[in-house]
Write an enzyme that holds these catalytic residues in place. Structure first.
Site, PDB file in Angstrom:
ATOM      1  N   ASN A 262       0.843  -1.197   0.000  1.00  0.00           N
ATOM      2  CA  ASN A 262       0.000   0.000   0.000  1.00  0.00           C
ATOM      3  C   ASN A 262       0.883   1.255   0.000  1.00  0.00           C
ATOM      4  O   ASN A 262       1.686   1.370  -0.939  1.00  0.00           O
ATOM      5  CB  ASN A 262      -1.131  -0.021   1.030  1.00  0.00           C
ATOM      6  CG  ASN A 262      -0.774  -0.327   2.449  1.00  0.00           C
ATOM      7  OD1 ASN A 262      -0.442  -1.438   2.787  1.00  0.00           O
ATOM      8  ND2 ASN A 262      -0.853   0.666   3.323  1.00  0.00           N
ATOM      9  N   ASP A 263       0.782   2.116   0.961  1.00  0.00           N
ATOM     10  CA  ASP A 263       1.361   3.476   0.860  1.00  0.00           C
ATOM     11  C   ASP A 263       2.840   3.541   0.454  1.00  0.00           C
ATOM     12  O   ASP A 263       3.646   2.752   0.929  1.00  0.00           O
ATOM     13  CB  ASP A 263       1.306   4.178   2.220  1.00  0.00           C
ATOM     14  CG  ASP A 263       0.000   4.016   2.932  1.00  0.00           C
ATOM     15  OD1 ASP A 263      -0.952   3.515   2.337  1.00  0.00           O
ATOM     16  OD2 ASP A 263      -0.052   4.393   4.120  1.00  0.00           O
TER      17      ASP A 263
ATOM     18  N   TRP B 136      -3.393  -7.333   3.105  1.00  0.00           N
ATOM     19  CA  TRP B 136      -2.738  -6.467   4.073  1.00  0.00           C
ATOM     20  C   TRP B 136      -2.435  -7.250   5.353  1.00  0.00           C
ATOM     21  O   TRP B 136      -3.226  -8.089   5.779  1.00  0.00           O
ATOM     22  CB  TRP B 136      -3.660  -5.278   4.392  1.00  0.00           C
ATOM     23  CG  TRP B 136      -3.016  -4.304   5.325  1.00  0.00           C
ATOM     24  CD1 TRP B 136      -2.252  -3.255   4.991  1.00  0.00           C
ATOM     25  CD2 TRP B 136      -3.076  -4.335   6.757  1.00  0.00           C
ATOM     26  NE1 TRP B 136      -1.805  -2.606   6.108  1.00  0.00           N
ATOM     27  CE2 TRP B 136      -2.301  -3.250   7.214  1.00  0.00           C
ATOM     28  CE3 TRP B 136      -3.672  -5.163   7.706  1.00  0.00           C
ATOM     29  CZ2 TRP B 136      -2.126  -2.969   8.563  1.00  0.00           C
ATOM     30  CZ3 TRP B 136      -3.499  -4.884   9.052  1.00  0.00           C
ATOM     31  CH2 TRP B 136      -2.736  -3.788   9.471  1.00  0.00           C
TER      32      TRP B 136
ATOM     33  N   PHE C  59       4.422   0.695  10.259  1.00  0.00           N
ATOM     34  CA  PHE C  59       3.458   1.459   9.466  1.00  0.00           C
ATOM     35  C   PHE C  59       4.152   2.642   8.778  1.00  0.00           C
ATOM     36  O   PHE C  59       5.334   2.881   8.960  1.00  0.00           O
ATOM     37  CB  PHE C  59       2.317   1.958  10.356  1.00  0.00           C
ATOM     38  CG  PHE C  59       1.215   0.936  10.570  1.00  0.00           C
ATOM     39  CD1 PHE C  59       1.427  -0.421  10.345  1.00  0.00           C
ATOM     40  CD2 PHE C  59      -0.043   1.332  11.005  1.00  0.00           C
ATOM     41  CE1 PHE C  59       0.413  -1.351  10.538  1.00  0.00           C
ATOM     42  CE2 PHE C  59      -1.074   0.414  11.205  1.00  0.00           C
ATOM     43  CZ  PHE C  59      -0.842  -0.930  10.972  1.00  0.00           C
ATOM     44  N   SER C  60       3.339   3.405   8.055  1.00  0.00           N
ATOM     45  CA  SER C  60       3.872   4.440   7.162  1.00  0.00           C
ATOM     46  C   SER C  60       4.702   5.511   7.857  1.00  0.00           C
ATOM     47  O   SER C  60       4.511   5.802   9.042  1.00  0.00           O
ATOM     48  CB  SER C  60       2.713   5.122   6.437  1.00  0.00           C
ATOM     49  OG  SER C  60       2.253   4.257   5.438  1.00  0.00           O
TER      50      SER C  60
ATOM     51  N   ARG D 195      -0.569   8.117  13.831  1.00  0.00           N
ATOM     52  CA  ARG D 195       0.410   7.489  12.935  1.00  0.00           C
ATOM     53  C   ARG D 195       0.844   8.359  11.751  1.00  0.00           C
ATOM     54  O   ARG D 195       0.285   9.397  11.486  1.00  0.00           O
ATOM     55  CB  ARG D 195      -0.159   6.178  12.389  1.00  0.00           C
ATOM     56  CG  ARG D 195      -1.509   6.294  11.699  1.00  0.00           C
ATOM     57  CD  ARG D 195      -1.968   4.907  11.243  1.00  0.00           C
ATOM     58  NE  ARG D 195      -3.295   4.951  10.685  1.00  0.00           N
ATOM     59  CZ  ARG D 195      -4.420   4.758  11.379  1.00  0.00           C
ATOM     60  NH1 ARG D 195      -4.367   4.508  12.676  1.00  0.00           N
ATOM     61  NH2 ARG D 195      -5.592   4.818  10.780  1.00  0.00           N
ATOM     62  N   ASP D 196       1.829   7.798  11.032  1.00  0.00           N
ATOM     63  CA  ASP D 196       2.329   8.291   9.741  1.00  0.00           C
ATOM     64  C   ASP D 196       3.144   9.578   9.860  1.00  0.00           C
ATOM     65  O   ASP D 196       2.806  10.624   9.268  1.00  0.00           O
ATOM     66  CB  ASP D 196       1.168   8.479   8.743  1.00  0.00           C
ATOM     67  CG  ASP D 196       0.268   7.251   8.661  1.00  0.00           C
ATOM     68  OD1 ASP D 196       0.764   6.149   8.951  1.00  0.00           O
ATOM     69  OD2 ASP D 196      -0.924   7.390   8.330  1.00  0.00           O
TER      70      ASP D 196
ATOM     71  N   GLU E 102      -5.058  10.380   7.882  1.00  0.00           N
ATOM     72  CA  GLU E 102      -3.942   9.472   7.633  1.00  0.00           C
ATOM     73  C   GLU E 102      -2.910  10.172   6.748  1.00  0.00           C
ATOM     74  O   GLU E 102      -3.244  11.048   5.947  1.00  0.00           O
ATOM     75  CB  GLU E 102      -4.436   8.189   6.956  1.00  0.00           C
ATOM     76  CG  GLU E 102      -5.345   7.367   7.866  1.00  0.00           C
ATOM     77  CD  GLU E 102      -5.528   5.934   7.383  1.00  0.00           C
ATOM     78  OE1 GLU E 102      -5.302   5.013   8.186  1.00  0.00           O
ATOM     79  OE2 GLU E 102      -5.910   5.736   6.217  1.00  0.00           O
TER      80      GLU E 102
ATOM     81  N   TRP F 177      -9.143   2.281   0.464  1.00  0.00           N
ATOM     82  CA  TRP F 177      -9.546   1.313   1.492  1.00  0.00           C
ATOM     83  C   TRP F 177     -11.021   0.942   1.381  1.00  0.00           C
ATOM     84  O   TRP F 177     -11.824   1.713   0.845  1.00  0.00           O
ATOM     85  CB  TRP F 177      -9.261   1.848   2.893  1.00  0.00           C
ATOM     86  CG  TRP F 177      -7.802   1.902   3.191  1.00  0.00           C
ATOM     87  CD1 TRP F 177      -7.047   3.029   3.383  1.00  0.00           C
ATOM     88  CD2 TRP F 177      -6.901   0.797   3.310  1.00  0.00           C
ATOM     89  NE1 TRP F 177      -5.746   2.686   3.620  1.00  0.00           N
ATOM     90  CE2 TRP F 177      -5.619   1.335   3.588  1.00  0.00           C
ATOM     91  CE3 TRP F 177      -7.038  -0.591   3.224  1.00  0.00           C
ATOM     92  CZ2 TRP F 177      -4.482   0.534   3.768  1.00  0.00           C
ATOM     93  CZ3 TRP F 177      -5.914  -1.391   3.397  1.00  0.00           C
ATOM     94  CH2 TRP F 177      -4.662  -0.824   3.678  1.00  0.00           C
TER      95      TRP F 177
END
Ligand code: FRU
Length: 490
Positions: free
Chosen positions: A32-33, A57, A95-96, A156-157, A215, A291
């Site tokens: 994904n990202d 995922w 994660f990202s 996050r991210d 996000e 998503w």
């Protein structure tokens, strides 16, 4: 390197009907990202959310690839894997996040996601590298152990950037529940050394208008303005990736919004991340999917039959127009893919479709220049990835000034239509269409509007034609560039 070789071999074995030719895809399995985009020591580095264990995922790793031109990629060994108590969980992992360089060292910032007693825990962590290949997680991780008070554990991210000699980080957050009635936030942190971070406040608060969780936030300066981008969950208008243009007072953490817009109005454009290329241009790359909680997303397509899933948009150069709208257009490096060009001027069209090409490689770029004074018809339809009753259509309505990307006949998969307004400039409309094995990207007037979608045609859907439903039209200029593959098989 052995691992990279093994993955590359799998990539060539995995070529199939939908495997993209010049959009980045993972060698095998799920992606994904885009993460950690950076030009470091003479190479572009692309990391990405990767699950090496299959086409679903889960257990997030950071896949890695390098390139000299952002177009031709070479697979590298996985950069980050979940192997610490703070980032190790089958429904979590690394994660990202983003990358910066300091004193020759490459710093990766990522969100470590784990669960403690069934409760999700997201913290911000660092990994470093001196060679851009081998990465070591910082022993003092996590560097941000907790979300700001009052925010939920969806935190996050991290996107890190430098401004006026200081380091800043934006992180996506939320008050309440990200999946139902929460309210999104973008939090700002500040640091002198990249290890110690101080919470400054929020750059953006949704206040019920911009979604339940932000996000993949990003923030960069363009023409003296500050652009903030994010991918909001549950946005009331179903937008996927938003941008704001405004001014920023870093001292007091006050962001004044002057404009909010959609980055891409298509079905598949999420989690974009920006970086600067070697000439200082601002470039954006996004995950070309979405998503399941988005209203139009039913699945991630049938490509798991070919043992891969997910791709990235072609890198786009970002600019603000005279009214501070964000415009995005494929980078000039795309030219290096062009193997052959055909041009036509003053093409007369009517109800009977005119075939522009049959491209068995299904990998091309079409440029159109339309002059309204030469168009009698109200509509014009351009079909790509077509064969008889199967095609993806771009319909232009010159009266209502609406352009539609319609994939209801594109495949046996998802269907759907997306509309977007356009403007004429000096009576002209310019279109750029990027066609690959399983996607179509449409750029209106050099990137004033972008519409991106995935589509999963049959192998024989290789044609492009153009027609009007009634009356005539003369198309000023058409250029067709046939494009090579961007993969160097190692
Ligand atoms: C966005 C996202 C991020 C998260 C990552 C997990 O697509 O949900 O917020 O870090 O994907 O893979």
């Amino acid at each position: 390197m052995e691992q990279a070789l093994e993955r590359a071999l799998k990539r060539s074995e995995a070529e199939g009907n939908w495997r993209q030719r010049y959009h980045f895809t993972p060698p095998v399995s799920w992606m994904n990202d885009p993460n950690g985009l950076i030009y470091y020591k003479g190479l572009y580095h692309l990391f990405y959310q990767y699950n090496p264990k299959g086409c679903k995922w889960g257990s997030m790793h950071w896949g890695h690839a390098v390139s000299e031109d952002m177009i031709h990629w070479k697979d590298m060994p996985v950069a980050l894997r979940p192997d610490q108590e703070y980032d190790c969980h089958p429904e979590g992992g690394c994660f990202s996040g983003s990358a910066v360089e300091k004193d020759g060292v490459l710093f990766l910032f990522y969100t470590a996601t784990t669960q403690i007693d069934g409760v999700v825990r997201q913290t911000q962590c660092i990994a470093t590298s001196k060679d851009g290949v081998n990465f070591e997680k910082y022993e003092g991780n996590p560097v941000i152990k907790e979300q700001p008070q009052g925010l939920s554990n969806d935190f996050r991210d991290p996107k890190v950037f430098e401004h006026n000699g200081r380091w800043y980080m934006v992180v996506g957050g939320c008050i309440g529940s990200a999946t139902s009635d929460g309210d999104g936030r973008i939090c700002l942190y500040e640091s002198d050394d990249l290890y110690n971070w101080k919470y400054k406040g929020n750059v953006l608060e949704s206040n019920g208008k911009l979604g339940t969780m932000m996000e993949c936030p990003d923030m960069f300066e363009l023409n003296g303005k500050w652009v903030v981008t994010c991918s909001p969950m549950n946005h009331p208008d179903y937008n996927k990736s938003l941008y704001c243009v405004g001014t920023m007072d870093f001292e007091n953490c006050i962001y004044t919004i002057e404009k909010v817009g959609n980055m891409d109005v298509g079905f598949d454009y999420y989690a974009p991340q920006s970086f600067t290329d070697k000439d200082g241009n601002r470039i954006l790359v996004a995950w070309q999917n979405g998503w399941l909680w988005m209203p139009w997303c039913t699945d991630w397509g049938p490509t798991s039959q070919e043992n891969w899933r997910g791709c990235l948009s072609v890198p786009r150069k970002v600019q603000l127009d005279s009214e501070n709208n964000l415009c995005m257009y494929p980078v000039k490096e795309v030219e290096s893919l062009v193997s052959q060009t055909v041009t036509y001027t003053d093409v007369e069209i009517g109800e009977k479709a005119i075939k522009l090409y049959d491209d068995p490689n299904r990998s091309n770029r079409i440029l159109f220049k339309l002059d309204i004074t030469k168009i009698e018809s109200r509509n014009l339809e351009i079909c790509v990835l077509g064969k008889e009753s199967g095609y993806t259509a771009i319909q232009i309505d010159f009266l209502s000034k609406i352009i539609t990307l319609d994939k209801s006949h594109g495949d046996h998969y998802e269907g759907g239509r997306m509309n977007c307004p356009f403007e004429l400039h000096d009576g002209c409309l310019e279109l750029c269409i990027l066609v690959d094995h399983s996607s179509v990207e449409l750029y209106v007037n050099h990137g004033e509007r972008c519409i991106t979608t995935n589509v999963y045609p049959e192998e024989n859907q290789t044609e492009c034609w153009i027609r009007t439903p009634y009356k005539k039209a003369v198309v000023d200029y058409v250029q067709i560039d046939f494009l090579d593959s961007s993969w160097e098989m190692q």
